[in-house]
Design a protein around this motif. Structure first.
Motif, PDB file in Angstrom:
ATOM      1  N   TRP A  47       0.827  -1.213   0.000  1.00 38.47           N
ATOM      2  CA  TRP A  47       0.000   0.000   0.000  1.00 38.47           C
ATOM      3  C   TRP A  47       0.858   1.259   0.000  1.00 38.47           C
ATOM      4  O   TRP A  47       0.461   2.278  -0.550  1.00 38.47           O
ATOM      5  CB  TRP A  47      -0.957  -0.017   1.182  1.00 38.47           C
ATOM      6  CG  TRP A  47      -1.801  -1.247   1.210  1.00 38.47           C
ATOM      7  CD1 TRP A  47      -1.747  -2.270   2.116  1.00 38.47           C
ATOM      8  CD2 TRP A  47      -2.799  -1.633   0.251  1.00 38.47           C
ATOM      9  NE1 TRP A  47      -2.652  -3.253   1.791  1.00 38.47           N
ATOM     10  CE2 TRP A  47      -3.310  -2.879   0.655  1.00 38.47           C
ATOM     11  CE3 TRP A  47      -3.305  -1.032  -0.905  1.00 38.47           C
ATOM     12  CZ2 TRP A  47      -4.304  -3.543  -0.053  1.00 38.47           C
ATOM     13  CZ3 TRP A  47      -4.300  -1.682  -1.617  1.00 38.47           C
ATOM     14  CH2 TRP A  47      -4.786  -2.923  -1.191  1.00 38.47           C
ATOM     15  N   LYS A  50       1.820   1.655  -3.511  1.00 39.82           N
ATOM     16  CA  LYS A  50       0.697   2.179  -4.290  1.00 39.82           C
ATOM     17  C   LYS A  50       0.571   3.688  -4.153  1.00 39.82           C
ATOM     18  O   LYS A  50       0.185   4.382  -5.106  1.00 39.82           O
ATOM     19  CB  LYS A  50      -0.604   1.498  -3.855  1.00 39.82           C
ATOM     20  CG  LYS A  50      -1.798   1.904  -4.716  1.00 39.82           C
ATOM     21  CD  LYS A  50      -3.067   1.184  -4.316  1.00 39.82           C
ATOM     22  CE  LYS A  50      -4.232   1.634  -5.189  1.00 39.82           C
ATOM     23  NZ  LYS A  50      -5.500   0.954  -4.815  1.00 39.82           N
ATOM     24  N   VAL A  51       0.897   4.218  -2.956  1.00 41.12           N
ATOM     25  CA  VAL A  51       0.833   5.670  -2.744  1.00 41.12           C
ATOM     26  C   VAL A  51       1.735   6.387  -3.746  1.00 41.12           C
ATOM     27  O   VAL A  51       1.357   7.405  -4.335  1.00 41.12           O
ATOM     28  CB  VAL A  51       1.253   6.028  -1.303  1.00 41.12           C
ATOM     29  CG1 VAL A  51       1.380   7.536  -1.144  1.00 41.12           C
ATOM     30  CG2 VAL A  51       0.242   5.479  -0.309  1.00 41.12           C
ATOM     31  N   THR A  54       0.523   5.823  -7.630  1.00 39.68           N
ATOM     32  CA  THR A  54      -0.761   6.398  -8.063  1.00 39.68           C
ATOM     33  C   THR A  54      -0.526   7.817  -8.575  1.00 39.68           C
ATOM     34  O   THR A  54      -0.092   8.695  -7.818  1.00 39.68           O
ATOM     35  CB  THR A  54      -1.776   6.403  -6.908  1.00 39.68           C
ATOM     36  OG1 THR A  54      -1.943   5.072  -6.409  1.00 39.68           O
ATOM     37  CG2 THR A  54      -3.116   6.941  -7.381  1.00 39.68           C
ATOM     38  N   TYR A 222     -10.823   9.815  -3.096  1.00 33.96           N
ATOM     39  CA  TYR A 222     -10.397   8.413  -3.152  1.00 33.96           C
ATOM     40  C   TYR A 222     -11.142   7.575  -2.116  1.00 33.96           C
ATOM     41  O   TYR A 222     -11.588   6.466  -2.403  1.00 33.96           O
ATOM     42  CB  TYR A 222      -8.887   8.332  -2.918  1.00 33.96           C
ATOM     43  CG  TYR A 222      -8.332   6.927  -3.027  1.00 33.96           C
ATOM     44  CD1 TYR A 222      -7.956   6.396  -4.258  1.00 33.96           C
ATOM     45  CD2 TYR A 222      -8.183   6.129  -1.890  1.00 33.96           C
ATOM     46  CE1 TYR A 222      -7.451   5.114  -4.358  1.00 33.96           C
ATOM     47  CE2 TYR A 222      -7.675   4.842  -1.975  1.00 33.96           C
ATOM     48  CZ  TYR A 222      -7.312   4.341  -3.213  1.00 33.96           C
ATOM     49  OH  TYR A 222      -6.814   3.060  -3.305  1.00 33.96           O
ATOM     50  N   ASP A 228      -9.409   0.751   0.897  1.00 36.59           N
ATOM     51  CA  ASP A 228      -8.220  -0.077   1.103  1.00 36.59           C
ATOM     52  C   ASP A 228      -7.212   0.660   1.982  1.00 36.59           C
ATOM     53  O   ASP A 228      -7.337   1.872   2.213  1.00 36.59           O
ATOM     54  CB  ASP A 228      -7.595  -0.473  -0.244  1.00 36.59           C
ATOM     55  CG  ASP A 228      -7.225   0.733  -1.086  1.00 36.59           C
ATOM     56  OD1 ASP A 228      -6.551   1.642  -0.570  1.00 36.59           O
ATOM     57  OD2 ASP A 228      -7.610   0.774  -2.273  1.00 36.59           O
ATOM     58  N   THR A 230      -4.543   2.025   1.539  1.00 36.78           N
ATOM     59  CA  THR A 230      -3.748   3.100   0.950  1.00 36.78           C
ATOM     60  C   THR A 230      -3.892   4.383   1.769  1.00 36.78           C
ATOM     61  O   THR A 230      -2.928   5.122   1.970  1.00 36.78           O
ATOM     62  CB  THR A 230      -4.194   3.371  -0.504  1.00 36.78           C
ATOM     63  OG1 THR A 230      -4.124   2.161  -1.245  1.00 36.78           O
ATOM     64  CG2 THR A 230      -3.298   4.401  -1.163  1.00 36.78           C
TER      65      THR A 230
END
Length: 260
Positions: A47, A50-51, A54, A222, A228, A230
């Motif tokens: 996660w 992912k930050v 994105t 978001y 999730d 994140t």
């Protein structure tokens, strides 16, 4: 003795109330599941990855950083002279003028955001970025005037007047005598203004537009469609940056200096 024990218990409870949510968020950021759960079933750092991968997070983070820095710098350039003028002037309506400057901290943020949206966007047709900058400047200016003004209230202006009597011009005396003595207040004002600008949501939500959105606004959008970890990962990263900033300030100026 019993009273002291009760105060200790109360202090511990308040501390737990403040720190436990942060611990829970930190733990959930390392969960492997696709939804936020506590306790976590397995450990993962995906996660956090992912930050950074994105695109919307990266762009909005840089936008927030730019807006917050520009708004804070402009607020300092306007607020320091304004605070100095209020501290030195003997106007009868000085308290009223201070109240006008500090009004954005009293009026709810959603009201300020809506008013600025009506005036800047619908009436003046100001570009989105400039509208955001103007809104954040309005939000940060009161913090600068309040904190710097408090430092100036403790400053002995007789030293400045002594510099005048020795042939130093007023502008030069301001930069050579006044500013060096209120450095801690300026630093505190910068931190407060920057953090409040970066974290601002109400004004940003109203003034954001296509292609221009701040990090908190992007994060709120978001969360509306995703649940999730994140979001927890972002929170942990922001907490880490805040702690790092405080350590840097403590090593350079000293935390005690900001309280003066």
């Amino acid at each position: 003795m019993r009273k002291n024990k009760m105060l200790t218990v109360f202090a511990v409870l308040v501390f737990c109330f403040l720190i436990l949510p942060l611990i829970i968020i930190t733990v959930t950021a390392f969960g492997k599941g696709s939804a936020i759960t506590f306790p976590i079933e397995s450990f993962s750092v995906k996660w956090f990855i992912k930050v950074f991968t994105t695109k919307s997070f990266r762009i909005s983070f840089l936008t927030s950083l730019e807006i917050a820095m520009l708004a804070t710098v402009i607020a300092l350039l306007v607020g320091i002279p304004a605070a100095y003028a209020l501290a030195r002037s003997g106007l009868k309506g000085k308290n009223l003028i201070k109240s006008v400057f500090l009004s954005p901290t009293i009026v709810p943020g959603i009201v300020i955001g809506f008013v600025l949206y009506q005036f800047l966007v619908l009436t003046l047709r100001v570009p989105v970025f400039m509208g955001l900058l103007a809104g954040h400047f309005m939000v940060t200016l009161p913090y600068v005037i309040r904190v710097v003004g408090s430092s100036l209230e403790q400053f002995d202006f007789s030293t400045e007047e002594a510099a005048w009597s020795l042939g130093c011009g007023k502008l030069r005396a301001f930069f050579r005598v006044v500013l060096p003595n209120i450095t801690s207040g300026i630093s505190a004002a910068f931190m407060l203004a920057f953090i409040n600008s970066f974290n601002n949501i109400p004004v940003s939500m109203f003034l954001s537009g296509p292609g221009v959105s701040t990090f908190p606004a992007t994060l709120m959008n978001y969360i509306e469609y995703n649940y999730d970890p994140t979001v927890s990962a972002v929170s942990v990263l922001l907490m880490a940056v805040t702690v790092l900033m405080m350590v840097i300030v403590d090593k350079t100026l000293g935390i005690a200096a900001l309280a003066k």
